[in-house]
Every structure is written in structure tokens, then in C-alpha cells.
Design an enzyme around this catalytic site. Sequence first.
Site, PDB file in Angstrom:
ATOM      1  N   ASP A  19      36.564  36.653  37.701  1.00  0.00           N
ATOM      2  CA  ASP A  19      35.690  37.540  38.469  1.00  0.00           C
ATOM      3  C   ASP A  19      34.759  36.788  39.412  1.00  0.00           C
ATOM      4  O   ASP A  19      34.338  35.673  39.164  1.00  0.00           O
ATOM      5  CB  ASP A  19      34.873  38.449  37.552  1.00  0.00           C
ATOM      6  CG  ASP A  19      34.165  37.708  36.415  1.00  0.00           C
ATOM      7  OD1 ASP A  19      34.639  36.619  36.021  1.00  0.00           O
ATOM      8  OD2 ASP A  19      33.149  38.222  35.922  1.00  0.00           O
TER       9      ASP A  19
ATOM     10  N   GLU B 272      33.832  37.716  32.950  1.00  0.00           N
ATOM     11  CA  GLU B 272      32.997  36.701  32.291  1.00  0.00           C
ATOM     12  C   GLU B 272      31.543  36.866  32.698  1.00  0.00           C
ATOM     13  O   GLU B 272      30.637  36.670  31.893  1.00  0.00           O
ATOM     14  CB  GLU B 272      33.492  35.293  32.639  1.00  0.00           C
ATOM     15  CG  GLU B 272      32.747  34.167  31.921  1.00  0.00           C
ATOM     16  CD  GLU B 272      31.452  33.762  32.586  1.00  0.00           C
ATOM     17  OE1 GLU B 272      30.527  33.322  31.871  1.00  0.00           O
ATOM     18  OE2 GLU B 272      31.340  33.871  33.827  1.00  0.00           O
TER      19      GLU B 272
END
Length: 456
Positions: free
Chosen positions: A115, A182
Site C-alpha cells: 500500500d 500495512e
Amino acid sequence: MKSILRGAVAAWAVGACSAGAQDYDPEWTAGEDALRQSIRADYSAHLEALYQHFHAHPELSLREFNTAARLARELREAGYEVTEGVGGNDEEPGGVVAVFENGDGPTVMLRADMDGLPVREQTSVDYISTDTGIDRYGVESPVMHACAHDTHMTALVGAAREMMNRRAEWSGTLVLIGQPAEELGLGAQRMLDDGLFTRFPTPDFNLSFHTFSAVPAGRITYVPGFAMANVDTVDVWVQGRGGHGAYPHTTKDPVYLSAQIIVALQSLVSRELSPLDPGVITVGAINAGTKHNIISDEAHLQLTVRSYSDEVRQHLLTGIERVAHAQAASYGLNEDEYPRVVVETPYTPALYNEPTLALRSVEIMRERFGDTAVVEASSIMGGEDFSRYHRTEHAVPTFMFWVGGTTQERLDGYAESGLVAPSNHSPFFAPDAPEVSIIQATEAMTAVALDILATE
């Protein structure tokens, strides 16, 4: 990587980079063996373009649709059996799991996170991100790989390709994962809840790395044992009795009470924890009121709480409620008016690098890069949900290390100017020499995996 403060990064970098910082050669003068030559060739032929693609087209947490699809395609084309959507649903893409079974032996898992961050990129790279994204709450924002997850995915693909090319040199099972979210601390748990360790081979060892702006390019740092902190998000809703600012005696001012709570909370760390047990309570925001002469009836405190051990974590969390209630009682509020303390779940547990695996990996990396290139650092209070893979009933040994992301020349220049290099999460951070970071990370991950899975 979640919530690493600029000052903490600077302090950590000083400790991490002191050994051999001036005489270290980032070209790894020990020589160019076949593995490094192969990775360099693959970087020029394939990985560089892949990295630039990931960098230019980041996606927000739980919105990594195209990123996951591209990573899955790369791993599938490398020869792995790939499953997509692990931990996802109709609205969220989930993670990628790639498996290659290569005979009897241990199972090694290599992890990369996928991400980006809601940051408008302000670097000068040719492949700058101009993309925007809509988060899970419907808010649109610019998106950037300000935490270098693009290098993580690229190195994962590089290691996957090298391991496949060298499959005659090892025996066992390789599991590669692309993890979402994350930055929210959610992705690892979602993949575990969706059967990461039951639907797929359960790993015997978990490995990962993180590119870090405060470490010189060409250097690796590591921490055995506790390396990163438990991260808890806490909201404290402070009630009061509102009224006119000219007549405070007719009110119970929640702003005043909040101030007392904020000061008292620091005693939990300074007077209730052993000086040898780290802990942090930071009040990041206080919001209350609407006008100069109105005493509001509520204030909202937003806290981040950091610790290493579960015992210290529990003491701090229960202590926050105890302190908040005690201050309210001393101010004369009734019990039903006491502050409401909400601890966000899930939290991010402390990252524990299993010492035996860490030292074994470090020995392999030092053999390849030299002693001055692989340096032990100090623990920091940032958080990483890679820790989740150790916190299951399997208690799989895990090890995360850090790869440099800023050239020594640039770090020296900032230091001479009394400045700190842009940190992870900064709109100005992109690896100065991505080829060094990616090639070294790929080589380190591959070398350690080959050692664990070596045929005897």
C-alpha cells in the site's frame, strides 16, 4: 511503516550508521559473484521498469487492486502457483500468496507490503506519482509510495525470480506474499484470518525487509529481539458541563480537565514503569469547543501509546483509564460523567526478531556485503504489522531488517546543514539510488532463503 517520527528516525540513524560510515564502499568491493551479477542484469532488464511502475501508480490501503494484480502476474509468470484476494472481499482486494514446492525441506515465507500513503509526492524523480485514490471512507487524496513499499514489491519479485532460476540449489517450499494495508496495521491479520497459515504451507521462517531513509544506501541494519513497538490508538472522550466563559464556576470545564489528564498521563511512564522498560504516551490531538467565550461540554483526546512487552502495554492502557477517571473525580464529576476511554482494535503488536534467525541471517549478509555494511542498530518505537506473523499459535520465527534508502553523500549534506534527510512518509522521500536498495535487498533475501533451504 506506521508512525515513525522524524526525530526518532534521526536518532536511530546516528546509532545505526556510526560504524564504518566514512570508509564503506556501497559497491560492495568484496566482488561480483554470480548471484549479484544475475540480480544486476535482472534489474536492468526487468526490475527497474517494474519499480518505476509501482512508484508511479501507488494505491491506498485496502485499495491495492491494480498493484495486487500486477504483483500476482509477475509471480505467476515467474513460475509460482498464485492465489489472489487472500483476506479480501467484494470491496477490498486482499493479498497475494505465491507458492512453489521444491521437494522436502523447510518452508520459508518472504513478505512485501503493497500500500501507498495519502501524500502528494514532491520528489524530483522522472516517474513521480500524480495518481489520486479514494480511501475506504470515500475520501479522495493524492497517493504516493512515501514509505518505499514499491521497493519491497520489486525486491520480492527479484528474489522470486532468482529462487526459481536456482531451484536446483535448494529444497523445500517457498511462500511469497504481497500484503495489503500495512499502513493501517490491518493487512497481516486479515490474511491470517483468511487462512494464510492453514490454506497454504505454514512457514518455518518468515523474512522481510524495509527500505529506510535514515540508513545510507548500501548498508543494512538490524535489531535482534524487540525491534519495533506495540502501537495502540486510544481515544479519550472527556465530559464536562458547558456554560458561559465568563462564569466558569457554574461549569465543569472539559478543556481544563483534559489539561490535567494530559499532564498526569506522563506519570505512567516516568513514575510507574521501570526505567529499563520503554513506554510512550503521546497526546497527538485535543479537540473541544466552538467559540472563545463558550465552555464546551466535551473534549476529545487522541493518543498513541507505544511499548514493547505485553505487560507494559497492559499497564499503560489500564493506567490511562485510571488516571482519567481519577482526575475527573478530583474535579468533582459524578461517576457517570467520567471520561470514556476507547482502545482501538486491532492494535499493532511489537515486532520481535527471533535472535537465532536474526544472527544466522546477519552472518549470511555479512559474508556477502562485509562487516561494515551490516550494522546492528537500536530498537525504535515505530510499528510494523509484520509482527503479526509471529503472534500466532505457530510462533513462527520472524526477522525483518532495514535497507538503506538515502545516499551517504546526501545524508552528510543534510548533517552539515543542520538538517535531517526526509523521512519515510515524507512527500520528499524516494530512494536516491533505488538500484542499490533493490539489488541489495534482493540479494540479501535470496541469499538467506538459499541458506535456509540449501540442499545438503
